[in-house]
Design a protein around this motif. Sequence first.
Motif, PDB file in Angstrom:
ATOM      1  N   ILE A  59      -7.307   0.360  -3.621  1.00 27.86           N
ATOM      2  CA  ILE A  59      -5.943   0.024  -3.207  1.00 27.86           C
ATOM      3  C   ILE A  59      -5.967  -1.080  -2.157  1.00 27.86           C
ATOM      4  O   ILE A  59      -5.251  -2.083  -2.256  1.00 27.86           O
TER       5      ILE A  59
ATOM      6  N   LEU B  29      -1.777   8.677  -6.342  1.00 27.26           N
ATOM      7  CA  LEU B  29      -2.435   7.731  -5.446  1.00 27.26           C
ATOM      8  C   LEU B  29      -2.119   8.069  -3.987  1.00 27.26           C
ATOM      9  O   LEU B  29      -0.969   8.318  -3.640  1.00 27.26           O
TER      10      LEU B  29
ATOM     11  N   LEU C 267       2.591   2.274  -3.374  1.00 32.23           N
ATOM     12  CA  LEU C 267       1.754   2.965  -4.358  1.00 32.23           C
ATOM     13  C   LEU C 267       1.727   4.464  -4.090  1.00 32.23           C
ATOM     14  O   LEU C 267       1.799   5.284  -5.012  1.00 32.23           O
ATOM     15  N   GLN C 268       1.639   4.833  -2.828  1.00 36.55           N
ATOM     16  CA  GLN C 268       1.634   6.253  -2.479  1.00 36.55           C
ATOM     17  C   GLN C 268       2.988   6.894  -2.748  1.00 36.55           C
ATOM     18  O   GLN C 268       3.075   8.032  -3.230  1.00 36.55           O
TER      19      GLN C 268
ATOM     20  N   ALA D 253      -3.477   4.633   1.491  1.00 41.81           N
ATOM     21  CA  ALA D 253      -4.801   4.059   1.735  1.00 41.81           C
ATOM     22  C   ALA D 253      -4.982   3.717   3.207  1.00 41.81           C
ATOM     23  O   ALA D 253      -4.021   3.431   3.928  1.00 41.81           O
TER      24      ALA D 253
ATOM     25  N   CYS E 152      -4.576  -4.893  -2.896  1.00 39.59           N
ATOM     26  CA  CYS E 152      -3.445  -5.473  -2.167  1.00 39.59           C
ATOM     27  C   CYS E 152      -3.867  -6.751  -1.445  1.00 39.59           C
ATOM     28  O   CYS E 152      -3.117  -7.732  -1.415  1.00 39.59           O
TER      29      CYS E 152
ATOM     30  N   GLN F 215       0.819  -1.211   0.000  1.00 38.86           N
ATOM     31  CA  GLN F 215       0.000   0.000   0.000  1.00 38.86           C
ATOM     32  C   GLN F 215       0.854   1.262   0.000  1.00 38.86           C
ATOM     33  O   GLN F 215       0.600   2.203  -0.761  1.00 38.86           O
TER      34      GLN F 215
ATOM     35  N   THR G  43     -10.880   5.217  -4.806  1.00 34.79           N
ATOM     36  CA  THR G  43      -9.453   4.917  -4.915  1.00 34.79           C
ATOM     37  C   THR G  43      -8.917   4.250  -3.664  1.00 34.79           C
ATOM     38  O   THR G  43      -8.136   3.286  -3.741  1.00 34.79           O
ATOM     39  N   ASN G  44      -9.315   4.727  -2.496  1.00 37.95           N
ATOM     40  CA  ASN G  44      -8.833   4.138  -1.251  1.00 37.95           C
ATOM     41  C   ASN G  44      -9.194   2.662  -1.167  1.00 37.95           C
ATOM     42  O   ASN G  44      -8.336   1.800  -0.913  1.00 37.95           O
TER      43      ASN G  44
END
Length: 272
Positions: free
Chosen positions: A197, A177, A170-171, A180, A201, A167, A193-194
């Motif tokens: 993700i 993004l 991705l950020q 999350a 995952c 997670q 979006t949250n």
Amino acid sequence: MSLYLLFDIGNTRMKWAAVESTQNPSDRQKKLWAYSGSVSSKSLESAEHRTELADYIAKTLPKPDAIAFACVAGNQAAKNLQSLFPQWSDLTWKEFTGNTPFNGVRTLYQDPNKLGADRWAGLIGARALSSTNTLVVNSGTATTIDLLGANGIHYGGWILPGLDLMQSSLQTNTAQLPQAHRSAEQSGFGLNTNDAIIAGCDAAQLGAIEYAAQIAKEMNHPIERIYLDGGSAKILHQAIQKGLTSNLGLAECVDGLVLRGLWSWLIQSEKS
């Protein structure tokens, strides 16, 4: 009767426990870990925190007969650990590594020196609980999935990023993004979006476990047990229980598989 003090130093958390040799590593009672704890592995970098931890443990327990540890957090973390308890300087710290022999379990890893001590100890801990075909899943900073046959042979495994690492990557590595955050309501496909993700995952982790079970079946070692340990074990277990995966045998969360493995090793060493 001997008292064992056990340490499992992971990349994120360090767990410890004290057990008596008259107890059994197959015991599933919660009171088994009556004398145990968990702290950030980074706390070992601080002399002050090391002193506090050592003082707390020494005041809680009598002097142990043996201390064993497994460390995947690096050589310095292992050295810092062994600086604890100067008052017990006559005790030998016994380090468990990926090539430490154990009667009844053997690995097919090409170079056991490079097998993580935590994975190897976790396999031995799983063997103490069951003699069936087992997937051993440790979901911490990394998620490891290992196949242990009913014959006691470790057929290898996988290493993939853990849930939190998936997670956060991705950020960190994308422009738009966000980081999350998990909520109790998330399930299936994400509609924002949250949730996309988080669900994505989760699906990657569960898919890897299911694929591992499929390969094990093709190898004529159909999975009868799945042991989940680590910080994200309960999340994965809940997803499996919701029926998001199929044909995964009996999956259950088991705390302290690495510690159980160290304990089994000390008992065997004491007898030899």
